[in-house]
Scaffold this motif. Sequence first.
Motif, short mmCIF file in Angstrom:
data_model
loop_
_atom_site.label_atom_id
_atom_site.label_comp_id
_atom_site.label_asym_id
_atom_site.label_seq_id
_atom_site.Cartn_x
_atom_site.Cartn_y
_atom_site.Cartn_z
N MET A 1 40.48 -45.39 -97.41
CA MET A 1 41.47 -45.11 -96.37
C MET A 1 40.78 -44.88 -95.03
N ARG A 2 41.29 -45.53 -94.02
CA ARG A 2 40.79 -45.34 -92.65
C ARG A 2 42.01 -44.94 -91.83
N ARG A 73 39.29 -50.49 -88.12
CA ARG A 73 39.92 -51.08 -89.32
C ARG A 73 40.89 -50.07 -89.97
N SER A 75 43.91 -48.28 -91.73
CA SER A 75 44.84 -48.69 -92.80
C SER A 75 46.03 -47.73 -92.94
N SER A 114 49.32 -55.89 -86.17
CA SER A 114 48.25 -55.89 -87.17
C SER A 114 48.70 -56.64 -88.41
N LYS A 115 49.95 -56.44 -88.77
CA LYS A 115 50.49 -57.13 -89.96
C LYS A 115 50.42 -58.65 -89.77
N THR A 119 46.62 -57.38 -91.53
CA THR A 119 46.31 -56.01 -91.96
C THR A 119 47.58 -55.19 -92.07
N ASN A 120 47.84 -54.67 -93.27
CA ASN A 120 49.00 -53.80 -93.46
C ASN A 120 48.61 -52.36 -93.20
N ILE A 121 49.32 -51.73 -92.29
CA ILE A 121 49.05 -50.30 -92.00
C ILE A 121 50.23 -49.48 -92.49
N HIS A 122 49.94 -48.45 -93.28
CA HIS A 122 51.01 -47.54 -93.72
C HIS A 122 51.31 -46.55 -92.60
N ILE A 238 51.25 -45.18 -100.25
CA ILE A 238 50.09 -46.06 -100.40
C ILE A 238 50.00 -46.63 -101.82
#
Length: 346
Positions: A1-2, A73, A75, A114-115, A119-122, A238
């Motif tokens: 996780m970032r 990066r 997430s 991002s998506k 990149t999928n971000i929660h 997540i």
Amino acid sequence: MRILITGGCGFIGNHVVRRVLMIPGVEKVVNVDALTYSGNLDNCKDIIDDRYRFVHESINNKSAIDEIIEAERISVLIHLAAESHVDRSINSVKPFVETNIDGTRILLESVVDSKKSGTNIHFIHVSTDEVYGSLKPDDPPFTEDTPLNPQNPYAATKAASDMLVQSFVNTHNISAVITRCSNNFGPRQFPEKLIPLMTINAMNKKALPIYGDGKQIRDWIHVEDHVSGILSSMLALIVGQIQSGEVFNFGAENERTNIQIVQTILKNVGAEESLISFVKDRPGHDRRYAMGYEKANRILGWRPEIEWDTGLSDTIQWYNDNKSWVDSITSGEYRNYIENQYGIDN
Ligand SMILES: NC(=O)c1ccc[n+]([C@@H]2O[C@H](COP(=O)([O-])OP(=O)(O)OC[C@H]3O[C@@H](n4cnc5c(N)ncnc54)[C@H](O)[C@@H]3O)[C@@H](O)[C@H]2O)c1
């Protein structure tokens, strides 16, 4: 996780930063905070960890947010940055619209961008019980199905931001959860809010300004219990235990009137009740909030752990033990604000 945390130098945010750094598997924690009047770099000064980075920036600066998301990066995004004080929203709503609505819009657009690049971000959106409006004395507590019915400008901007999040889940299929919590208390809360204001004034034998009859009811929860709720919903999102767009309420079954709280603080500090000064009520002051947390308990296994009496006396002790933190805040502009707001000599 970032993880990117917005508003990490505020009251709740600094506790979130500390706690996420304890979660196994967290590689990076970036705290983006504009350091407005309620943001305090000192709140995070003891966080020394190679994985932690502070960026002095506004969430309204989209290119800066995009750059951080890409470079780090990211997430997971835990969004706490806000204008958070009802009184200030009555005096001037513009910063509330800018940060709470437009700032959230910008973060959501960054998540969508991002998506699009893979990149999928929660997105963990931290909201409030105030979006539901005010309860009558015998009403049951709010549930997640209670219609949004904000009654002051702060609550209206938070409700708008909640709706934006839900619309982005629906139209852009982003991964998001909305948390709504009742009134928090604990260490490092900016002292214009009830508990630190009354504690600090009681300790200094200054007047304790109480709005109206002081019988407004709030459901008080310790900040660490709120943070546990935020992090439980984040982890559930997540791992796919909950669907995107879910809402979770957090409360503590701890309804107290403002006057009860002030009397308890006075007793705890050993100060006289004669310090209490009733002042003209806040316009449109909501009478009662109470949060049902059955859903959070059933799905996340969450429940509040910190008992009110212990939580409150530990909190009072913290303000007593951290006079330099208090002094660094309660000077100049802050003092003028309190004097103007309550018409008392501070
Ligand atoms: N305090 C409560 O009782 C409570 C209860 C439920 C929900 N909440 C929500 O939790 C969140 C945090 O509340 P808090 O009590 O810690 O507030 P706070 O006012 O103590 O902290 C807000 C933080 O956001 C930062 N900030 C403001 N505008 C910004 C911007 N444009 N860009 C970047 N940073 C910005 C401030 O500098 C500050 O550090 C808010 O979203 C609030 O609505 C608070």
